[in-house]
Design a protein around this motif. Structure first.
Motif, PDB file in Angstrom:
ATOM      1  N   UNK A 149      85.720 -40.494  -6.586  1.00 12.29           N
ATOM      2  CA  UNK A 149      85.573 -41.937  -6.398  1.00 12.29           C
ATOM      3  C   UNK A 149      85.725 -42.611  -7.757  1.00 12.29           C
ATOM      4  N   UNK A 150      86.858 -43.247  -7.966  1.00 10.50           N
ATOM      5  CA  UNK A 150      87.116 -43.953  -9.216  1.00 10.50           C
ATOM      6  C   UNK A 150      86.643 -45.390  -9.024  1.00 10.50           C
ATOM      7  N   UNK A 151      85.409 -45.656  -9.437  1.00  9.94           N
ATOM      8  CA  UNK A 151      84.788 -46.960  -9.203  1.00  9.94           C
ATOM      9  C   UNK A 151      85.360 -47.979 -10.175  1.00  9.94           C
ATOM     10  N   UNK A 152      86.029 -48.952  -9.626  1.00 10.88           N
ATOM     11  CA  UNK A 152      86.679 -49.973 -10.457  1.00 10.88           C
ATOM     12  C   UNK A 152      85.800 -51.213 -10.571  1.00 10.88           C
ATOM     13  N   UNK A 153      85.709 -51.742 -11.779  1.00  6.92           N
ATOM     14  CA  UNK A 153      85.075 -53.039 -11.969  1.00  6.92           C
ATOM     15  C   UNK A 153      86.109 -54.027 -12.473  1.00  6.92           C
ATOM     16  N   UNK A 154      86.062 -55.230 -11.939  1.00  4.66           N
ATOM     17  CA  UNK A 154      86.974 -56.284 -12.375  1.00  4.66           C
ATOM     18  C   UNK A 154      86.289 -57.261 -13.329  1.00  4.66           C
ATOM     19  N   UNK A 155      85.293 -56.777 -14.041  1.00  6.12           N
ATOM     20  CA  UNK A 155      84.603 -57.608 -15.031  1.00  6.12           C
ATOM     21  C   UNK A 155      85.590 -58.191 -16.039  1.00  6.12           C
ATOM     22  N   UNK A 170      78.896 -49.516 -14.839  1.00  9.42           N
ATOM     23  CA  UNK A 170      79.331 -48.129 -14.950  1.00  9.42           C
ATOM     24  C   UNK A 170      78.191 -47.156 -14.705  1.00  9.42           C
ATOM     25  N   UNK A 171      77.031 -47.444 -15.287  1.00 11.24           N
ATOM     26  CA  UNK A 171      75.875 -46.567 -15.121  1.00 11.24           C
ATOM     27  C   UNK A 171      75.358 -46.601 -13.689  1.00 11.24           C
ATOM     28  N   UNK A 172      75.331 -47.792 -13.091  1.00  2.18           N
ATOM     29  CA  UNK A 172      74.857 -47.918 -11.713  1.00  2.18           C
ATOM     30  C   UNK A 172      75.793 -47.218 -10.741  1.00  2.18           C
ATOM     31  N   UNK A 173      77.088 -47.361 -10.968  1.00  2.05           N
ATOM     32  CA  UNK A 173      78.061 -46.737 -10.072  1.00  2.05           C
ATOM     33  C   UNK A 173      78.006 -45.220 -10.191  1.00  2.05           C
ATOM     34  N   UNK A 174      77.798 -44.725 -11.405  1.00  2.00           N
ATOM     35  CA  UNK A 174      77.658 -43.284 -11.602  1.00  2.00           C
ATOM     36  C   UNK A 174      76.444 -42.759 -10.840  1.00  2.00           C
ATOM     37  N   UNK A 175      75.331 -43.466 -10.935  1.00  2.00           N
ATOM     38  CA  UNK A 175      74.114 -43.055 -10.236  1.00  2.00           C
ATOM     39  C   UNK A 175      74.292 -43.084  -8.724  1.00  2.00           C
ATOM     40  N   UNK A 176      75.198 -43.941  -8.251  1.00  5.09           N
ATOM     41  CA  UNK A 176      75.432 -44.072  -6.814  1.00  5.09           C
ATOM     42  C   UNK A 176      76.375 -43.004  -6.267  1.00  5.09           C
TER      43      UNK A 176
END
Length: 268
Positions: A149-155, A170-176
């Motif tokens: 799962x490559x979690x993308x952020x559009x920040x 990034x940290x929250x998505x990793x924990x999820x």
């Protein structure tokens, strides 16, 4: 390789400081050409896939068509295939999980999954996006596939250049349950360095104007470099140029030029 083996190989290709290069495809033909050129894995670009079918990006391409295209790619190449799945085509976690289970049946081993509200405005809140990622991870585990799962952020894409916000996500998505963190639009070397060093999962940067060269990205700690819609745009530009010469030249000259440039001529 089995789908599970491909998934494990794909994950292992993400090495900090020695990034996997993904030159994004848009159909089975482009995927095969990229694979034949030596690519270790194949990634799609949602923008390119949609444009190649006459649609705009942003989930305007019907999900059934997107599934058909990625199915043909996975059946055509032996390499691991990761799909740009935008926002998962649903805001409902149950429907999202069903969509993930269905595309896993097509043979893919990875997805890009973005935190932009595709049919709305702005970004999902951190907690809400984390719960969406968790739903995907549960669905993949249920299928027995170690989905990347490559979690993308559009920040960094139209939402400011807030490094601290990106790091928090990034940290929250990793924990999820995310496997990688995709930050398109980031250009500042120090931002890239901090993202790569402070995010607990591999970081993906996209090639675009102002982004450091690939060898510099490697030195900054990036683990994945992707090209997005650039390969499609360049291919279409070449096609327009070739067609323009054909239609603007006299018929006899155009035929001669076309024959000289043809694959058959190249084989002679």
């Amino acid at each position: 390789m089995s789908q599970i083996e491909k998934a494990k190989v794909f994950a292992e290709l993400h090495v900090k400081g020695r990034p996997i290069i993904l030159y994004n495809a848009w159909d089975a033909g482009s995927a095969k050409a990229i694979a034949d050129a030596g690519a270790k894995a194949i990634a799609t670009s949602s923008w390119a896939v949609a444009a190649a079918q006459g649609f705009k990006d942003g989930e305007d391409l019907p999900i059934a068509v997107a599934e058909q295209i990625v199915s043909r790619i996975a059946a055509t190449v032996e390499k691991p295939v990761t799909m740009d799945f935008e926002g998962g085509y649903s805001d409902d976690d149950g429907a999202l999980a069903s969509n993930i289970e269905r595309i896993l049946d097509l043979g893919i081993v990875g997805i890009n999954f973005e935190d932009r509200v595709v049919k709305g405005k702005g970004l999902y809140g951190v907690d809400r996006q984390a719960s969406r990622i968790s739903a995907i991870r549960v669905a993949a585990d249920r299928k027995g596939i170690p989905l990347f799962i490559n979690a993308r952020t559009d920040v960094y894409l139209g939402n400011g250049d807030d490094l601290e916000e990106a790091l928090k996500r990034g940290k929250a998505y990793a924990n999820a349950g995310a496997s990688g963190f995709f930050v398109p639009g980031v250009r500042v070397p120090d931002h890239i360095r901090r993202l790569a060093s402070e995010t607990p999962i591999p970081v993906n940067v996209m090639v675009m104007d102002g982004v450091p060269a690939n060898d510099e990205l490697a030195k900054l700690g990036v683990a994945r470099v992707s090209y997005g819609a650039l390969p499609y745009a360049e291919a279409m530009s070449t096609l327009r140029q070739k067609a323009g010469k054909l239609f603007c030249e006299p018929a006899s000259k155009s035929a001669t030029s076309m024959a000289a440039d043809s694959p058959a001529a190249a084989r002679q």
